[in-house]
Scaffold this motif. Structure first.
Motif, mmCIF file in Angstrom:
data_model
loop_
_atom_site.group_PDB
_atom_site.id
_atom_site.type_symbol
_atom_site.label_atom_id
_atom_site.label_comp_id
_atom_site.label_asym_id
_atom_site.label_seq_id
_atom_site.Cartn_x
_atom_site.Cartn_y
_atom_site.Cartn_z
ATOM 1 N N ASN A 124 -11.842 58.972 -1.599
ATOM 2 C CA ASN A 124 -10.582 59.666 -1.867
ATOM 3 C C ASN A 124 -9.400 58.770 -1.540
ATOM 4 O O ASN A 124 -8.397 58.749 -2.259
ATOM 5 N N ALA A 125 -9.510 58.003 -0.459
ATOM 6 C CA ALA A 125 -8.441 57.077 -0.090
ATOM 7 C C ALA A 125 -8.294 55.978 -1.142
ATOM 8 O O ALA A 125 -7.174 55.539 -1.429
ATOM 9 N N THR A 126 -9.395 55.551 -1.720
ATOM 10 C CA THR A 126 -9.342 54.542 -2.773
ATOM 11 C C THR A 126 -8.636 55.082 -4.010
ATOM 12 O O THR A 126 -7.834 54.386 -4.632
ATOM 13 N N LEU A 127 -8.918 56.343 -4.365
ATOM 14 C CA LEU A 127 -8.207 56.960 -5.490
ATOM 15 C C LEU A 127 -6.708 56.973 -5.230
ATOM 16 O O LEU A 127 -5.908 56.643 -6.109
ATOM 17 N N ARG A 128 -6.314 57.349 -4.019
ATOM 18 C CA ARG A 128 -4.889 57.362 -3.644
ATOM 19 C C ARG A 128 -4.299 55.963 -3.714
ATOM 20 O O ARG A 128 -3.180 55.764 -4.161
ATOM 21 N N GLY A 129 -5.079 54.980 -3.250
ATOM 22 C CA GLY A 129 -4.621 53.597 -3.285
ATOM 23 C C GLY A 129 -4.402 53.086 -4.699
ATOM 24 O O GLY A 129 -3.548 52.227 -4.930
ATOM 25 N N LEU A 130 -5.173 53.613 -5.630
ATOM 26 C CA LEU A 130 -4.988 53.246 -7.037
ATOM 27 C C LEU A 130 -3.808 53.981 -7.667
ATOM 28 O O LEU A 130 -3.428 53.685 -8.791
ATOM 29 N N GLY A 131 -3.263 54.965 -6.947
ATOM 30 C CA GLY A 131 -2.125 55.716 -7.468
ATOM 31 C C GLY A 131 -2.524 56.970 -8.212
ATOM 32 O O GLY A 131 -1.694 57.585 -8.874
ATOM 33 N N LEU A 132 -3.786 57.363 -8.112
ATOM 34 C CA LEU A 132 -4.269 58.564 -8.807
ATOM 35 C C LEU A 132 -4.186 59.755 -7.864
ATOM 36 O O LEU A 132 -4.735 59.735 -6.772
#
Length: 62
Positions: free
Chosen positions: A22-30
């Motif tokens: 989930n943090a990776t999705l946020r990091g991608l801007g999604l």
């Protein structure tokens, strides 16, 4: 010379997946389903995409 970019779209919810994904999705801007973001083509961005490849789809390289 223009930098290479690509557009990605989130096709699956991050609910029920580990916090780091989930943090990776946020990091991608999604932030929400079916959202499309345009990102620069770098090694770190490709690594992040590889980690959550089951939740996103690569739409277009340019």
């Amino acid at each position: 010379m223009a930098k290479k970019t690509f557009k990605i779209r989130q096709i699956k919810s991050g609910i029920g997946y580990p916090k780091d994904q989930n943090a990776t999705l946020r990091g991608l801007g999604l932030r929400r389903m079916h959202q499309v973001v345009e990102l620069e083509d770098t090694a770190s961005t490709r690594g992040m995409l590889n980690k959550v490849r089951h939740l996103v789809v690569e739409v277009q390289e340019s």
